[in-house]
Design a protein around this motif. Structure first.
Motif, PDB file in Angstrom:
ATOM      1  N   TYR A 140       0.818  -1.202   0.000  1.00  0.00           N
ATOM      2  CA  TYR A 140       0.000   0.000   0.000  1.00  0.00           C
ATOM      3  C   TYR A 140       0.859   1.263   0.000  1.00  0.00           C
ATOM      4  CZ  TYR A 140      -3.680   3.242   0.936  1.00  0.00           C
ATOM      5  OH  TYR A 140      -4.531   4.283   0.837  1.00  0.00           O
ATOM      6  N   ASP A 141       1.953   1.246   0.774  1.00  0.00           N
ATOM      7  CA  ASP A 141       2.795   2.448   0.813  1.00  0.00           C
ATOM      8  C   ASP A 141       3.468   2.677  -0.533  1.00  0.00           C
ATOM      9  OD1 ASP A 141       4.305   0.121   1.293  1.00  0.00           O
ATOM     10  OD2 ASP A 141       6.016   1.350   1.883  1.00  0.00           O
ATOM     11  N   GLN A 142       3.760   1.589  -1.225  1.00  0.00           N
ATOM     12  CA  GLN A 142       4.364   1.744  -2.549  1.00  0.00           C
ATOM     13  C   GLN A 142       3.381   2.382  -3.519  1.00  0.00           C
ATOM     14  OE1 GLN A 142       5.320  -2.378  -3.070  1.00  0.00           O
ATOM     15  NE2 GLN A 142       7.482  -2.059  -2.583  1.00  0.00           N
ATOM     16  N   VAL A 143       2.121   1.996  -3.376  1.00  0.00           N
ATOM     17  CA  VAL A 143       1.099   2.591  -4.242  1.00  0.00           C
ATOM     18  C   VAL A 143       1.039   4.104  -4.014  1.00  0.00           C
ATOM     19  CG1 VAL A 143      -1.371   2.689  -4.679  1.00  0.00           C
ATOM     20  CG2 VAL A 143      -0.260   0.499  -4.363  1.00  0.00           C
ATOM     21  N   MET A 144       1.026   4.464  -2.746  1.00  0.00           N
ATOM     22  CA  MET A 144       0.933   5.891  -2.412  1.00  0.00           C
ATOM     23  C   MET A 144       2.180   6.635  -2.895  1.00  0.00           C
ATOM     24  SD  MET A 144      -1.850   6.770  -0.996  1.00  0.00           S
ATOM     25  CE  MET A 144      -2.723   5.704  -2.082  1.00  0.00           C
ATOM     26  N   LYS A 145       3.328   5.990  -2.682  1.00  0.00           N
ATOM     27  CA  LYS A 145       4.582   6.632  -3.065  1.00  0.00           C
ATOM     28  C   LYS A 145       4.640   6.812  -4.581  1.00  0.00           C
ATOM     29  CE  LYS A 145       9.396   6.121  -1.751  1.00  0.00           C
ATOM     30  NZ  LYS A 145      10.396   5.222  -1.191  1.00  0.00           N
ATOM     31  N   LEU A 146       4.244   5.800  -5.293  1.00  0.00           N
ATOM     32  CA  LEU A 146       4.277   5.883  -6.745  1.00  0.00           C
ATOM     33  C   LEU A 146       3.342   6.981  -7.221  1.00  0.00           C
ATOM     34  CD1 LEU A 146       5.308   4.525  -9.353  1.00  0.00           C
ATOM     35  CD2 LEU A 146       3.255   3.126  -9.312  1.00  0.00           C
ATOM     36  N   GLY A 147       2.155   7.035  -6.642  1.00  0.00           N
ATOM     37  CA  GLY A 147       1.177   8.020  -7.075  1.00  0.00           C
ATOM     38  C   GLY A 147       1.624   9.440  -6.817  1.00  0.00           C
ATOM     39  N   TRP A 148       2.045   9.693  -5.586  1.00  0.00           N
ATOM     40  CA  TRP A 148       2.307  11.078  -5.188  1.00  0.00           C
ATOM     41  C   TRP A 148       3.731  11.509  -5.514  1.00  0.00           C
ATOM     42  CZ3 TRP A 148      -1.565  14.123  -4.278  1.00  0.00           C
ATOM     43  CH2 TRP A 148      -2.760  13.606  -3.771  1.00  0.00           C
ATOM     44  N   GLN A 149       4.690  10.611  -5.338  1.00  0.00           N
ATOM     45  CA  GLN A 149       6.085  11.040  -5.482  1.00  0.00           C
ATOM     46  C   GLN A 149       6.633  10.807  -6.882  1.00  0.00           C
ATOM     47  OE1 GLN A 149       8.623   9.498  -2.495  1.00  0.00           O
ATOM     48  NE2 GLN A 149       7.512  10.467  -0.818  1.00  0.00           N
ATOM     49  N   LYS A 150       6.043   9.918  -7.631  1.00  0.00           N
ATOM     50  CA  LYS A 150       6.602   9.624  -8.957  1.00  0.00           C
ATOM     51  C   LYS A 150       5.688  10.159 -10.051  1.00  0.00           C
ATOM     52  CE  LYS A 150       9.977   7.324  -7.175  1.00  0.00           C
ATOM     53  NZ  LYS A 150       9.871   5.969  -6.646  1.00  0.00           N
ATOM     54  N   LEU A 151       4.464   9.668 -10.074  1.00  0.00           N
ATOM     55  CA  LEU A 151       3.605   9.989 -11.206  1.00  0.00           C
ATOM     56  C   LEU A 151       3.198  11.462 -11.223  1.00  0.00           C
ATOM     57  CD1 LEU A 151       1.236   6.958 -11.756  1.00  0.00           C
ATOM     58  CD2 LEU A 151       3.362   7.559 -12.883  1.00  0.00           C
ATOM     59  N   LEU A 152       2.834  11.998 -10.045  1.00  0.00           N
ATOM     60  CA  LEU A 152       2.348  13.382 -10.032  1.00  0.00           C
ATOM     61  C   LEU A 152       3.421  14.356 -10.492  1.00  0.00           C
ATOM     62  CD1 LEU A 152      -0.122  15.058  -9.500  1.00  0.00           C
ATOM     63  CD2 LEU A 152       0.627  15.350  -7.133  1.00  0.00           C
ATOM     64  N   PRO A 153       4.652  14.297  -9.951  1.00  0.00           N
ATOM     65  CA  PRO A 153       5.698  15.201 -10.475  1.00  0.00           C
ATOM     66  C   PRO A 153       5.949  14.987 -11.959  1.00  0.00           C
ATOM     67  CG  PRO A 153       6.440  14.142  -8.471  1.00  0.00           C
ATOM     68  CD  PRO A 153       5.164  13.482  -8.848  1.00  0.00           C
ATOM     69  N   LEU A 154       5.917  13.720 -12.340  1.00  0.00           N
ATOM     70  CA  LEU A 154       6.173  13.419 -13.745  1.00  0.00           C
ATOM     71  C   LEU A 154       5.087  14.050 -14.622  1.00  0.00           C
ATOM     72  CD1 LEU A 154       8.326  11.793 -15.206  1.00  0.00           C
ATOM     73  CD2 LEU A 154       6.751   9.856 -15.213  1.00  0.00           C
ATOM     74  N   ALA A 155       3.833  13.928 -14.202  1.00  0.00           N
ATOM     75  CA  ALA A 155       2.734  14.474 -14.989  1.00  0.00           C
ATOM     76  C   ALA A 155       2.815  15.990 -15.054  1.00  0.00           C
ATOM     77  CB  ALA A 155       1.403  14.037 -14.381  1.00  0.00           C
ATOM     78  N   ILE A 156       3.174  16.616 -13.920  1.00  0.00           N
ATOM     79  CA  ILE A 156       3.269  18.079 -13.900  1.00  0.00           C
ATOM     80  C   ILE A 156       4.408  18.536 -14.816  1.00  0.00           C
ATOM     81  CG2 ILE A 156       3.810  20.067 -12.449  1.00  0.00           C
ATOM     82  CD1 ILE A 156       2.367  18.569 -10.165  1.00  0.00           C
ATOM     83  N   GLY A 157       5.543  17.856 -14.667  1.00  0.00           N
ATOM     84  CA  GLY A 157       6.692  18.198 -15.508  1.00  0.00           C
ATOM     85  C   GLY A 157       6.356  18.024 -16.983  1.00  0.00           C
ATOM     86  N   ASN A 158       5.678  16.937 -17.253  1.00  0.00           N
ATOM     87  CA  ASN A 158       5.254  16.632 -18.617  1.00  0.00           C
ATOM     88  C   ASN A 158       4.370  17.741 -19.163  1.00  0.00           C
ATOM     89  OD1 ASN A 158       4.954  14.800 -20.840  1.00  0.00           O
ATOM     90  ND2 ASN A 158       2.872  14.435 -20.090  1.00  0.00           N
ATOM     91  N   LEU A 159       3.423  18.166 -18.320  1.00  0.00           N
ATOM     92  CA  LEU A 159       2.501  19.237 -18.744  1.00  0.00           C
ATOM     93  C   LEU A 159       3.281  20.517 -19.056  1.00  0.00           C
ATOM     94  CD1 LEU A 159      -0.332  20.345 -19.140  1.00  0.00           C
ATOM     95  CD2 LEU A 159      -0.426  20.765 -16.674  1.00  0.00           C
ATOM     96  N   ILE A 160       4.204  20.854 -18.134  1.00  0.00           N
ATOM     97  CA  ILE A 160       4.983  22.091 -18.330  1.00  0.00           C
ATOM     98  C   ILE A 160       5.793  21.997 -19.620  1.00  0.00           C
ATOM     99  CG2 ILE A 160       6.912  23.451 -17.404  1.00  0.00           C
ATOM    100  CD1 ILE A 160       5.863  22.630 -14.588  1.00  0.00           C
ATOM    101  N   PHE A 161       6.414  20.838 -19.810  1.00  0.00           N
ATOM    102  CA  PHE A 161       7.240  20.657 -21.005  1.00  0.00           C
ATOM    103  C   PHE A 161       6.417  20.860 -22.272  1.00  0.00           C
ATOM    104  CE2 PHE A 161       8.576  17.609 -24.318  1.00  0.00           C
ATOM    105  CZ  PHE A 161       9.772  18.205 -24.675  1.00  0.00           C
ATOM    106  N   TYR A 162       5.236  20.199 -22.304  1.00  0.00           N
ATOM    107  CA  TYR A 162       4.444  20.303 -23.539  1.00  0.00           C
ATOM    108  C   TYR A 162       3.863  21.692 -23.693  1.00  0.00           C
ATOM    109  CZ  TYR A 162       5.115  15.531 -24.842  1.00  0.00           C
ATOM    110  OH  TYR A 162       5.701  14.375 -25.260  1.00  0.00           O
ATOM    111  N   ALA A 163       3.516  22.337 -22.588  1.00  0.00           N
ATOM    112  CA  ALA A 163       3.018  23.708 -22.683  1.00  0.00           C
ATOM    113  C   ALA A 163       4.087  24.608 -23.315  1.00  0.00           C
ATOM    114  CB  ALA A 163       2.645  24.220 -21.301  1.00  0.00           C
TER     115      ALA A 163
END
Lengths: 423, 566, 179
Positions: free
Chosen positions: A361-384
């Motif tokens: 469960y902690d891995q799920v949370m870590k992946l969601g908040w610490q990996k995917l969310l920054p990645l998605a934000i960075g991705n958005l900024i890059f494409y913008a």
């Protein structure tokens, strides 16, 4: 086709809606059942066993080739399971909150069936040679509608978990809500670049899936012809991972967790109420797969740089048959291509399920908040930034610099957490 | 009680350990007192010594004395008297302890002797332990395990002898297994006083047989089976019935006569397979009569009473007891007690009689005494009735007084505790006049005509005590459970007292014995739990004047001359 | 004293996770296309290896005679008390069996109790009881699951016997070493 469309449009609203609703139920339920059968067969093959191959109505046994074949296929297990689910005693545990307990499977079905309506599953050539989407409700807000409604699906899990008044279901419900919140963000952020791309300033804005597919239907070696997965791979990966989490599939089925939660939210459920949860899960999978295909894999276009219209035109040119441009043929062809992709994708879902072990469960949370969310934000900024650069026509050096910067940022993001740990 | 004379002790040394033993003890017994086992086959403590099996060979030594001066020769190394060890081993059974005797039972020479004897015995032994009834309690099997070599060097053909010779009605002989120890021969001659057995032929053809025209059919023939160290003599009744290791042993008492031979009941899962004697040197040594060994058959006999009934139709226990209580409550009851009941049951019968103010009679059974272990009085517990105060005089064989009372109309109902009134002299017409409440284990004429029948348990299905002819209080234990639904006899009697309107009395042995000890003076110090296996000798002098019918038996001499002449 | 082993740090590829997933999927997909390893039981039957401990059975010697002499050692050794024997005597008028003297009158093995431990076979002095290759005992009632003597012999059949113990006894008797 035109007569059909005409006839359809001449129907009053209410019968139209009833027919649409029945169509959704009539398609989604068997597909849900079929998916469960496919899942059993696929998992069996992966584990080196034949899978369900026993059930057969006794009167079917004499059909020479078809009978044994369908038996080996396990088709009758699907029917037997369905019949079992319908006819078995629908037990209602004494300790549950009855209203919400009964409500939960219904709540699970509503978003599952509703989202299907806004997903276009094919297209046909209209009067002016224009592609017209085959969709029950061609909403202009398409993706927003799906996100809005499908997120409601988690309420069913929470309701089921809470109303069961039992520890394991409760834990399952809690996990489901936390997980959904965590991945909803990344999922939404991951698709934004797609819509930024197709809604570049100057054009008419739309959030419909049809529009997205159209943006991937260019011919020749143009930007338009390539599917979004090729130039937005990070978006695709984030979306895919989030999709697994959203549909509660392994390796993210925290809410069920057969090993640790005895089935999680549906521990106390049985018979068709239990079955509804699973039809809902498979519907989510179908809708999710359809979304991914529409957004990143070109929808009903057979191949990158080869859109449906070109294929139909080429067919007509080669064979010279008139029916190849008939709306019905094009519609069926597009549906076939789309469904083929969806089924292929669902197969991918299954391969992942029977390959990857469940996360902690902690891995799920870590992946969601610490990996995917920054990645998605960075991705958005890059494409913008990238889209802005392209719009401003800043030239290739700028594009390359931006790409290099993004890769550098990714590398830093991967290395920095290690440094911190080392300290 | 007579204090045994203080034995004349001598000190012997067994395997380096000094121990004081009574003078005249042989070396096997001396070693046993020192907790050293000397293997033997032919020696039996209650029989004369034959010394023919050679298994008990030990090394023997005596303190050295100077032949001329008779002064002890000291061993300078140890500072003790020097021991002169005999150059050859001696048989321990035939050598008596003398002062300073030294025995060595574990030297290589002794072990070698035992190994050799075992190998010789096994030469012609068929080794059919899988089908042998003695397996599990076989001395040859035990000693072969300890001293056998594990394989045979004898390559020649073994002797073949008859395998199922009927020596008598109850004993089957398997000649191949016989090791010629002659215990059975000596027993028949010395204890049973019926010298029918002997060996014929020589060497490995030696065979045990009866004298021509005779059979081993005396009432003690099965003791030969018990003492046979191998499986040669087998009980025809027990033959091939059950392996002994399955059987549970329960101490019991032989009820066939007032001798009260101590017995061991061997049962498995609720069924009894055989009865063997239990050693009690004050009562029966290690013997018992054949007639006592078949008594277990009454447990599963066809005429066994297993259900409560009123006028011949089955009834619930509570209903039957209530009906019996109603009959007793009507007054003018005559109670026929039993000399076969245990002390506890007789006590409860007395309490019932006292409450109902009913006269109690017992029925005497007399048969010929054989001067060994069957006495003339065939009731096991007449003295128990005297001790508990159920009766104060000896019973008669016929119930003439009761018959007269019934004819005179003085008796309204009769309670019979296990006694067949018809056999005791009451006519059917007399029985028809009064309602009878019958408590018993087997069906008989009385139970057929009784108003209420209450089934009871046999001696094997209950626990209790008997007082034998020596006034020895001996206890017996429950070997097997009773038939389903049949209550314990003490419970039945206690409930009957309650049903008749009397007080509620304890029906378990522990609580009942507290009451018995309080109310019965001769038993004042006794508790059931404290009774030892060999029993407790009570003071019989208050009844010494009574004309008991018993003659002399193995460990009993009649006190009164009247009885001796009877 | 606690003893901590540092876990090897993950490499970059491992931390990316996706290559590992793809490697895993390659394995599962390889199995997906490879043939099945399971057996479809009622139609296909496994080959029983030598020394397999199946249902305990009673065997006859090559002369078709009962080997069991009802010594009840199996009954004694049986840990779940599944065996129940009623011993009986072989009458003297059976010429080729009379010297055996003893045989089982009834021999029941309760297969609901049997744990297939093989101690009965191990302990049997006459090599009369064998756990053979019968592995599937089913029944609809408890009574059906108790193998009686007839059924045990039916299951057991005849096994080769190297000892011919009773034949030797018979030969000795006929040889006439008797007096």
């Amino acid at each position: 086709m035109n007569t059909i469309v005409h006839l359809w449009n001449s129907l009053p609203l209410v019968p139209q809606m009833i027919i649409k609703g029945l169509a959704v139920i009539g398609v989604m339920f068997p597909i849900g059942g079929a998916c469960s059968l496919i899942e059993r067969k696929v998992s069996a093959k992966m584990q080196g066993r034949p899978g369900p191959n026993r059930a057969m109505p006794f009167w079917f046994a004499w059909v020479p080739v078809l009978g044994p074949f369908l038996q080996r296929l396990g088709l009758f297990h699907l029917m037997a399971d369905g019949a079992k689910m319908f006819f078995k005693e629908d037990s209602l545990p004494g300790h549950v909150n009855k209203f919400y307990f009964l409500l939960a499977p219904v709540v699970a079905m509503i978003p599952a069936l509703t989202t299907v309506t806004v997903v276009p599953f094919g297209a046909y050539l209209g009067d002016g040679g224009q592609l017209v989407p085959l969709v029950l409700a061609n909403l202009d807000v398409g993706i927003l509608a799906v996100f809005a409604v499908s997120s409601l699906g988690v309420y069913s899990l929470i309701l089921a978990g809470w109303a069961s008044n039992s520890k394991y279901p409760f834990l399952g419900g809690v996990r489901a809500s936390a997980q959904l919140i965590s991945y909803e963000l990344s999922m939404t952020l991951s698709v934004l670049p797609v819509f930024l791309w197709i809604n570049a300033p100057g054009g008419t804005g739309s959030l419909s899936f049809f529009h997205v597919v159209q943006a991937q239907s260019g011919t020749g070696l143009s930007w338009d012809g390539a599917w979004f997965i090729f130039y937005m791979p990070v978006s695709a990966v984030v979306f895919l991972v989030s999709l697994f989490a959203e549909t509660n599939r392994l390796p993210f089925d925290m809410a069920e967790g057969e090993a640790d939660l005895v089935g999680g939210f549906h521990t106390e459920y049985g018979s068709m109420k239990w079955g509804l949860f699973f039809v809902a899960e498979y519907s989510h999978m179908m809708v999710g797969s359809g979304m991914f295909i529409l957004l990143f894999l070109g929808g009903w276009n057979p191949l990158p740089w080869l859109p449906l219209a070109s294929l139909v035109g080429w067919l007509h040119h080669v064979t010279g048959w008139a029916f190849t441009v008939a709306p019905v043929f094009v519609g069926v062809l597009s549906i076939a291509i789309f469904l083929g992709k969806v089924l292929g994708f669902i197969f991918g879902f299954m391969v992942v399920r029977w390959t990857v072990p469940r996360f902690r469960y902690d891995q799920v949370m870590k992946l969601g908040w610490q990996k995917l969310l920054p990645l998605a934000i960075g991705n958005l900024i890059f494409y913008a930034l990238m889209i802005a650069a392209i719009q401003l026509n800043l030239g290739w050096p700028t594009y390359l610099a931006l790409t290099a910067g993004a890769i550098a940022a990714l590398a830093i993001g991967l290395i920095v957490p290690r440094r911190q740990r080392a300290l | 009680m007579i204090a045994p004379p203080k034995p004349d002790l001598v000190t012997v040394n067994v395997d380096g350990k000094d121990i004081a033993v009574p003078k005249g003890t042989n070396m096997i017994e001396a070693a046993r007192l020192a907790s050293v086992e000397v293997p033997h086959y032919c020696y039996h403590p209650k029989l004369t010594v034959a010394g023919n099996c050679r298994m008990c060979l030990v090394e023997m030594g005596l303190p050295a004395v100077d032949p001329a001066t008779k002064t002890p020769i000291m061993d300078p190394a140890t500072g003790k008297q020097k021991i002169n060890w005999m150059p050859r081993p001696t048989i321990a059974c035939a050598t008596n302890a003398s002062p300073g005797l030294h025995i060595r039972t574990n030297t290589p020479a002794v072990v070698d002797c035992r190994n050799s004897v075992t190998e010789f015995l096994l030469i012609n032994h068929p080794l059919d332990c899988p089908i042998c009834d003695q397996a599990g309690e076989c001395k040859l099997q035990e000693h072969s395990t300890a001293y056998g070599r594990g394989y045979s060097r004898f390559v020649e053909q073994k002797n073949v002898k008859p395998k199922r010779t009927q020596l008598g009605p109850r004993v089957t002989l398997d000649d191949e297994r016989c090791i010629l120890c002659s215990r059975c021969v000596r027993f028949s001659k010395e204890v049973a006083k019926d010298d029918v057995l002997g060996f014929i032929d020589r060497g490995s053809y030696s065979t045990l047989t009866c004298y021509p025209g005779r059979k081993l059919e005396n009432n003690y023939s099965l003791n030969t089976v018990d003492i046979c160290p191998v499986g040669a003599l087998t009980s025809t009744d027990f033959r091939f019935k059950m392996r002994v290791w399955f059987l549970k042993q329960t101490p019991s008492i032989d009820t066939e006569s007032s001798v009260g031979a101590n017995t061991e009941v061997w049962s498995r899962e609720g069924s009894i397979y055989r009865i063997t004697p239990r050693q009690n040197d004050a009562v029966n040594d290690t013997w018992m009569a054949d007639s006592g060994r078949i008594l277990y058959k009454q447990v599963k006999a066809a005429d066994r009473l297993v259900e409560y009934s009123i006028e011949g139709t089955a009834a619930l226990p509570a209903v039957a007891l209530a009906k019996a209580g109603g009959l007793l409550r009507a007054g003018s009851v005559a109670i026929v007690g039993s000399g076969r009941s245990s002390v506890e049951e007789q006590f409860l019968t007395r309490k019932l009689a006292e409450y109902l103010k009913a006269p109690v009679t017992l029925v005497s059974r007399v048969g010929p005494g054989d001067k060994i272990l069957v006495s003339a009085d065939r009731n096991p517990n007449v003295r128990g009735a005297l001790v508990t105060g159920l009766v104060s005089s000896l019973p008669a064989q016929q119930l003439t007084e009761l018959a007269a009372a019934i004819d005179a109309g003085q008796v309204k109902s009769v309670l019979s505790i296990g006694e067949d009134l018809t056999a005791a002299g009451l006519t059917a017409a007399q029985l028809a006049k009064v309602p009878v409440v019958y408590l018993g284990t087997q069906r008989n004429a009385t139970s057929e005509s009784a108003q209420v029948v209450i089934p009871t348990l046999t001696v094997f299905e209950k626990a209790g005590t008997f007082v034998n002819q020596q006034f020895r209080l001996q206890k017996f234990a429950k070997a097997v459970p009773g038939p389903a639904g049949v209550a314990d006899d003490l419970a039945t009697l206690a409930q009957l007292i309650t049903a008749a309107g009397g007080p509620t009395l304890a029906s378990d042995l522990g609580a009942l014995w507290a009451i018995i000890a309080a109310e019965v003076k001769p038993l004042a110090t006794v508790t059931y739990a404290n009774l030892t296996a060999s029993g407790l000798l009570l003071d019989g002098t208050p009844w010494a004047a009574l004309p008991f019918v018993e003659g002399e038996t193995l460990h009993f001499k009649p006190a009164s001359p009247v009885a001796a002449s009877a | 004293m606690p003893y901590v082993i540092e876990r090897k740090p993950l490499t970059l590829l491992e931390r990316l996770y996706i290559p590992q997933i793809i490697a895993g999927m390659r394995v599962t997909l390889k199995h997906f296309v490879s043939p099945n390893v399971t057996m479809e039981y009622p139609e296909q039957r496994p080959a029983i290896p030598a020394g397999y401990r199946g249902v305990p059975t009673l065997v006859m010697d090559p002369n078709g005679r009962e080997k069991c002499v009802s010594c009840q050692l199996c009954e004694f050794v049986c840990p779940p008390k599944a065996i129940r024997i009623t011993p009986g005597e072989i009458p003297a008028d059976q010429p080729d069996r009379a010297h055996v003297e003893k045989g089982p009158k009834a021999f029941d093995i309760d297969m609901l109790r049997c744990i297939y431990c093989g101690l009965c076979q191990e302990v049997c002095p006459e090599e009369a009881i064998f756990l053979q290759n019968q592995y599937s005992m089913t029944g609809f009632t408890r009574a059906e699951m108790v193998n009686d003597k007839a059924r045990l012999y039916e299951l057991g059949g005849t096994l080769p016997d190297e000892h011919f113990k009773w034949d030797k006894k018979k030969a000795a008797a006929e040889h006439g070493n008797a007096h």
